[in-house]
Write an enzyme that holds these catalytic residues in place. Structure first.
Site, mmCIF file in Angstrom:
data_model
loop_
_atom_site.group_PDB
_atom_site.id
_atom_site.type_symbol
_atom_site.label_atom_id
_atom_site.label_comp_id
_atom_site.label_asym_id
_atom_site.label_seq_id
_atom_site.Cartn_x
_atom_site.Cartn_y
_atom_site.Cartn_z
ATOM 1 N N HIS A 56 -5.177 -6.295 -2.807
ATOM 2 C CA HIS A 56 -5.504 -4.841 -2.701
ATOM 3 C C HIS A 56 -4.690 -4.263 -4.020
ATOM 4 C CE1 HIS A 56 -2.122 -4.863 -0.036
ATOM 5 N NE2 HIS A 56 -2.231 -3.692 -0.248
ATOM 6 N N HIS A 58 -2.544 -1.784 -4.040
ATOM 7 C CA HIS A 58 -1.091 -1.048 -3.902
ATOM 8 C C HIS A 58 -0.034 -1.882 -4.902
ATOM 9 C CE1 HIS A 58 -2.052 0.561 0.120
ATOM 10 N NE2 HIS A 58 -2.273 1.411 -0.830
ATOM 11 N N HIS A 61 1.632 -5.021 -4.567
ATOM 12 C CA HIS A 61 0.837 -6.424 -4.427
ATOM 13 C C HIS A 61 0.555 -6.580 -5.798
ATOM 14 C CE1 HIS A 61 0.677 -6.466 -0.117
ATOM 15 N NE2 HIS A 61 1.042 -5.336 -0.226
ATOM 16 N N HIS A 114 -6.927 -0.493 5.112
ATOM 17 C CA HIS A 114 -5.771 -0.213 4.604
ATOM 18 C C HIS A 114 -5.995 0.449 3.219
ATOM 19 C CE1 HIS A 114 -1.539 -0.781 3.527
ATOM 20 N NE2 HIS A 114 -2.073 -1.440 2.448
HETATM 21 FE FE FE Z 1 1.998 -3.899 1.095
HETATM 22 ZN ZN ZN Z 2 -0.360 -2.031 0.835
#
Ligand code: FE
Ligand code: ZN
Length: 255
Positions: A56, A58, A61, A114
């Site tokens: 994902h 973010h 990451h 999320h």
């Molecule tokens: Fe995270």
């Molecule tokens: Zn995250």
């Protein structure tokens, strides 16, 4: 030879993971939480980075995507649903897609909640899944972009992973999760036992991950929102599974 998997700490509480196939020589980094930490892990194992599998968008990451790609020429695979937010993305993947990693097949599950595009990578032959921030040991990711119902459906998908599947996740949040979980399920003996183990591991600075789907089905209250005893413990016997999940998630958000 079977897959080699190397987990290492990165940033404050992230985990990086390298997946190496000795036969093909390919090495994938599951997310790229921190360039220096990923490079150190590669050097320690003598592996050359060929892929990044992004879960994902973010920052914790994808922080290393650009630098690692320019240094190694690695190919970056990531979620179609948030492709514009993934630096250096080469291949967009989504629900039900499969691709080859050496002789291994990698399956993609969409696990939104999320973030809206969050995906999970499963390698059935290796009996392993990389769930990013969808699920943690005894916990799950905060529902930042999706709804409680969406996140529950994603966790419910993970419930279907074959018994014995090893699960790697993005963060070491287990102690906080375990201490919270006993407030939801005070009568769950397996949970209390695991809390004690987690406390001992963390006191020694040792990781509590990876976990297994079997352990999570027994002790992860978020994943257990559909279980009658969890509903009863919350006085929500007649509620929908996702509503019970939502109550647990809200309590953890406010804990
Ligand atoms: Fe995270
Ligand atoms: Zn995250």
């Amino acid at each position: 030879m079977s897959l080699k998997i190397y987990q290492f700490p990165a940033r404050d509480d992230n985990y990086g993971v390298l997946v190496h196939d000795p036969d093909s020589g390919l090495t994938a980094s599951i997310d790229a939480p921190e360039t220096a930490a990923v490079k150190a892990a590669l050097a320690q194992n003598g592996w050359k980075l060929t892929h990044i599998f992004t879960t994902h968008h973010h920052q914790d990451h994808v922080e290393g995507n650009a630098a690692l790609k320019s240094e190694t020429g690695c190919r970056i695979i990531g979620p179609r649903g948030e492709a514009a937010k993934i630096p250096g993305l080469d291949d967009e993947v989504g629900e039900g897609d499969t691709f080859k990693f050496g002789n291994y097949e990698v399956e993609v599950l969409e696990t939104p909640g999320h973030t809206l595009g969050h995906i999970t990578y499963v390698i059935p032959q290796g009996k392993v899944a990389f769930v990013g921030d969808t699920m943690f040991a005894m916990g799950c990711g905060r529902v930042f972009e999706g709804t409680h119902e969406m996140m529950w459906n994603s966790l419910n998908k993970l419930r279907g992973l074959p018994a014995g599947t090893t699960i790697f996740a993005g963060h070491e949040y287990t102690l906080s999760n375990a201490r919270f979980a006993v407030t939801i399920e005070p009568d769950n003996a397996a949970l209390k036992e695991r809390l004690a183990k987690v406390e001992a591991l963390r006191a020694e600075g040792r990781p509590t991950l990876p976990t297994t789907i079997d352990k999570e089905l027994a002790t992860n209250s978020f994943l257990r929102a559909c279980e009658p005893e969890v509903k009863a413990a919350l006085g929500m016997q007649d509620a929908q599974d996702w509503q019970v999940f939502g109550e647990i998630r809200t309590r953890k958000d406010n804990a």
